[in-house]
Structures are given as structure tokens and as C-alpha cells.
Design a protein around this motif. Sequence first.
Motif, PDB file in Angstrom:
ATOM      1  N   GLY A 140      -3.675  -8.572  -9.304  1.00 42.95           N
ATOM      2  CA  GLY A 140      -3.470  -9.236  -8.025  1.00 42.95           C
ATOM      3  C   GLY A 140      -2.314  -8.630  -7.253  1.00 42.95           C
ATOM      4  N   ALA A 141      -1.936  -9.325  -6.178  1.00 44.96           N
ATOM      5  CA  ALA A 141      -0.914  -8.790  -5.273  1.00 44.96           C
ATOM      6  C   ALA A 141       0.490  -8.942  -5.823  1.00 44.96           C
ATOM      7  N   TRP A 152       2.697   8.222  -5.370  1.00 41.43           N
ATOM      8  CA  TRP A 152       3.908   9.018  -5.146  1.00 41.43           C
ATOM      9  C   TRP A 152       3.474  10.468  -5.164  1.00 41.43           C
ATOM     10  N   GLY A 153       3.393  11.073  -3.974  1.00 44.37           N
ATOM     11  CA  GLY A 153       2.896  12.442  -3.871  1.00 44.37           C
ATOM     12  C   GLY A 153       1.463  12.511  -4.371  1.00 44.37           C
ATOM     13  N   ARG A 154       1.247  13.424  -5.324  1.00 42.52           N
ATOM     14  CA  ARG A 154      -0.094  13.571  -5.888  1.00 42.52           C
ATOM     15  C   ARG A 154      -0.322  12.667  -7.090  1.00 42.52           C
ATOM     16  N   PHE A 155       0.716  11.886  -7.455  1.00 38.67           N
ATOM     17  CA  PHE A 155       0.606  11.006  -8.620  1.00 38.67           C
ATOM     18  C   PHE A 155       0.178   9.609  -8.186  1.00 38.67           C
ATOM     19  N   ARG A 156      -0.637   8.979  -9.026  1.00 40.56           N
ATOM     20  CA  ARG A 156      -1.067   7.605  -8.788  1.00 40.56           C
ATOM     21  C   ARG A 156      -0.836   6.789 -10.054  1.00 40.56           C
ATOM     22  N   ILE A 157      -0.137   5.697  -9.903  1.00 45.36           N
ATOM     23  CA  ILE A 157       0.161   4.808 -11.022  1.00 45.36           C
ATOM     24  C   ILE A 157      -0.758   3.603 -10.926  1.00 45.36           C
ATOM     25  N   ARG A 158      -1.499   3.325 -12.034  1.00 45.05           N
ATOM     26  CA  ARG A 158      -2.456   2.229 -12.042  1.00 45.05           C
ATOM     27  C   ARG A 158      -2.142   1.292 -13.209  1.00 45.05           C
ATOM     28  N   GLY A 193      -2.043  -2.018  -6.168  1.00 44.39           N
ATOM     29  CA  GLY A 193      -2.156  -0.633  -6.569  1.00 44.39           C
ATOM     30  C   GLY A 193      -3.392   0.050  -6.014  1.00 44.39           C
ATOM     31  N   PRO A 194      -3.507   1.333  -6.278  1.00 47.17           N
ATOM     32  CA  PRO A 194      -2.546   2.097  -7.078  1.00 47.17           C
ATOM     33  C   PRO A 194      -1.259   2.422  -6.324  1.00 47.17           C
ATOM     34  N   LEU A 195      -0.192   2.642  -7.069  1.00 46.36           N
ATOM     35  CA  LEU A 195       1.080   3.031  -6.483  1.00 46.36           C
ATOM     36  C   LEU A 195       1.092   4.552  -6.379  1.00 46.36           C
TER      37      LEU A 195
END
Length: 599
Positions: free
Chosen positions: A359-360, A347-353, A343-345
Motif C-alpha cells: 500500500g501507500a 534511483w537512476g537505472r535502479f528500481r527497489i521493489r 513503489g517501485p522506488l
Amino acid sequence: MNYAALRRPLRPLARILRARDTGEDPEEIARENLRLRHEQIALKARARAESRLLVMGLAFLCAFCVIGLRMGVIAQTDPEEPRAAATGNPIIGQRADIVDRNGRILATNLDTHALYAQPREMIDPAHAATELVRIFPELDEERLLRDFTGERRFLWIRRQISPEQLQAVHDIGEPGLLFGPREMRLYPNGPIAAHILGGASYGREGVDSAEVIGTAGVERFFDAYLRDPAREGEPLALSIDMTVQAAMEEVLGGGMTLLNAKGAAAVILDVHTGEIMAMASLPDFDPNNRPPVLTEGDQSDSPLFNRALQGVYELGSVFKIFAVGQAVELGLLNANTMIDTRGPLTWGRFRIRDFHDYGAQLSATDVIVKSSNIGTARIALQIGAERQRDFLGRLGFLEPTQVEMIEAPTGAPLLPRQWSEISTMTISYGHGLSASPLHLAAGYASLLNGGTRIVPTLLRQDGPQQGERVVREDVSAVARDMLRAVVTRGTASFAEVPGYEVGGKTGTADKPRPNGGGYYDDKVVATFAGVFPANDPQYVIIVTLDEPVETSGAQPRRTAGWTAVPVAAEMIRRTAPLLGLRPQVELATLDGVVVSAEN
């Protein structure tokens, strides 16, 4: 009787002629015949009188026997108060009782009286007003005196009074204070199951009677049933167990106080029948003295608000098991499939943490155990928006619950306006879709009972529900194993209850600000959704705390693992035996024990 003698002439010619020949007096013959005629008439009248006396005597004898027999029958019967025959359609009929699954009374009727006044008949209005305020401190003495001395002919003072209050008013000795008999609805257990029962009030009122009608909860939903005279007072049997309900409310209230929560809700649901064994919302109220509805402000601040049914919240990570369960059902992964958690993942302006860096990669099981938002979002992307929406719909998350309460339609889930790809990711870990704790209980029951849809009910059932299949039985078993692992080595370790295999998932969701202003930094909704026993599921338990904070450590802790989970564990510990579940005790082994014999 010789009736011919009555027709005989008094002066028969033959006898008169013979009497003249012999020198007798003919008049003597006439007098003798008259005497004989009178004797015959007297004998006839006497016989008629004797017959009448005999008939009258027999009639009196029969009447005496009938009355004596009736008195004997009455003496042998049980005494009872006479009842006046009612004409027409009465304004009130006996309202049926409400009982729990074991027949314990939850709501019943009590004979009482109403107090009213006829000011025109009052002798000393000032004294009456003073004494009434002494008996009923909530009354206004000045207003009473104004009403008593005004132009009013009739005035209600109290719709219902206790026997002690009736006697106290009677002792005032005021002829203008009168009483009218009526029934009232009584809840002998006070606030226990208050939100389920709802409450009752008076509809049409008369001096001598009043119509009791339901105002909320099952009292309102089943109002016609409870008032139906054709059922002859047959009680309404609910699914809840009063002892379990009382224990739940006690534990929930203690947890709410210790954790400084604004409110709390809990549900225990049978995973096979859909029966609600207990459902609580705090703060609560006493239905014997139901508070008024708020006319301004947030209705969720009212004790009348049912958080378990009407409260719709973003419930957080408890939703993750649905995403993983659906992915297993679709064949996209299994319990050991490795999921990318870097992460973070974005998507556009959004970040998922994630809360921690995991870890990976994590296995699908560990995505649930460690509660990885990134891993769950990547799984949701594989599922897709359309299939996710369909799956949650089959679990009941897209419509209000069908539970038998008048408030059920007001607990409609809040859904995204557009079920986009970002919505699919956030919904997978419990953000972007708001549902009630009862929705969550039904969803968990449907996923974990073997995979068949469960609809919650407050009516006692005779057997399991035969709902549509949601997932395969093996998928349901995989989901249960994952939830069990969350308790044994994950975020819900405090949920372990010796003797009961508890499985479950924590969820901590930030509270949204009103009017769409983002989220609070220090206010959360903490939830634990669990099943017990996990190896043979019988009951689902949901515990939700609104704005809890645990302050025993150096830093305040708000996550569900520190707040909702300990409360749920204590609830299971208290209620499982009441539900008939015996603890599974592991027998000690004899390994390492040496047996010696003495010679």
C-alpha cells in the motif's frame, strides 16, 4: 696405667748391688723387670683394641638405626614411579587443557607412542611390511618394502599410535621397529566445537618427544599461553557451554539436512557480557583427524571453513532494524511514524521493489514487521550515507571481529567502494555490504541490550562489558518491541516458542554469482536474527542457511520464514533451558468458573 714402669731400667744398680751382697742372681732381676715391662705393653695394646671395638660397635649401631628409620619412612609414603632427572631445556612441555565455562574438558593431552624403523636392524623386512599394512591399512606395502630394503637408516612410520596398535606392532617381533614416547592432543568430544578449537599438530620432532603446537582456532591464537610453563598447566576456560554447543550443532545439522542446504552457521551470544555461548559451522570436521587444506577451488567448500566467522554474506532484511533504530535515535521518526511505501522506488537505472504491495504507507513498526525494502530505503535516505556509515562502524560492521581466533582477520566485511546514495539505500535492507553471522550477532546485541557496544569474546567473563553507548535505552526498547511484533504478527511467526518471548527478524538475500556476474535466481542465503527473552534480553541467536530449499509444499520455498526461522525456534526450545532460562508460563484465570456449595 703405670707408664713409669716402662721407663724403669731392666738392671737397676741399687738392686744389683744388694743382690750380690745377699748372693742372689742379678740376671733374675733383669728377667723379672722384662716380664713386667711386657705385661704393661700388652695391657696398653688390649685397652687400645677395646676402645676401637667400642667405637666401631657404636658406629654400626647408629648406621643400623638410620637405615631402619629410613626404611620405616619409605614404607609409610605413597608409591610412585621414579622419574629420571632431565638436563637442559626439553623439547616438549605439558600443554594446558582447554575447558568450557563449566570446566568440562574440550581439549587435553594423552600419552602415546610414535612408531619408527631402523632398516639396518631389521631381520625380515618383507614380513614386517606385510604385518604393518595389516595393522595400518592406509600404508603402502610396496613403498614400505622399498624403504626397508633401501639405503635409509631411519624412517618414520606413524607419528602416533594407540596402545592396541603398539601391542600389535610389538607382536610382530621385528627388532628394527621401535617406539618413541610422546604426547598427543586429544579432543574427547570429537567434532563438537571443532571450528572454535581448531586443532593441533607436531612442530619440532625427536625420537622420544615432539612439540605440540596449535594449527587453527583458539589452539593457535592461545598457543603461547597454553605452552607457558609458568602457568603450571592452568586450563584455558572458554565462554562456550559444551551442552549448549552440542544441542545447537545437532539442531543445525538436522535443519541443514531437512532443508537441503549447502552449509549452515549459528551463534548464541550473551547480550551483556559478549560471551559466545555457542558457535557452529557446518559442515564440520573432527579435530582429532583434521582434514588437509584445499589447494584449489573455493575454500568455502572445505569443512575447515568457518561460516560463522569467515563467511561474509549479504544478510538481507535482518539489517533493517539498524536503519529504523538509528532513525529513532536521531529523532527522525518514532514507532508510529508513517512511511511512504509506494513503489517501485527509482534511483537512476535502479528500481527497489517490495516482495508484496504493502500500500501507500506503513508505520515504522510495520516497515519492520512486513519487511518493506521501499520503506527502509526511504528511512535510510533521511539518515544519509555519512551518518549510516558511522553508525554501522560503531556497531562493528566495518572491520573484522576481535574474537580470539586466528581466523578472525580473514572475516573482514566487504564494503562498497563508494558509499553512495544508492549504497545507503541497499545497505539499509542488507544488500551491498557483506558481513559474517558473528558481526550480525554483535550488532544485534549492541542495539538490543540497552544500547551499549558489545565485542564478542570466547573467554569467560566475570561481568558485563562496559562498551560505548550506541543508542539510548528507550530506542533499544523500541527496537525490541518491533522485533517482537515480527514474531507475533510478521514474517517470523514460526519463531514463537511457548514460555520464551522471542523477537527477531528474517532475511533472505539472493546469492551473488562469482566474479561479479549478478545474482542467482534460485540460490539464497536465509538468516534469522533474534533475541530472547524480548522483554528482558539475555541472548542473541543467529541462524544462517546457505542455499536452503523447503520442499514439503507444491512449490519450493527458500525464504527465511520457511527455512531459518523453524531451525532457530527449535534451537531456542532446546538451548534456553540449558542456559538457565525458565519458561514464563501464564497462569490460568478463574474467569467464568462458578463455585457452588452443597448443603
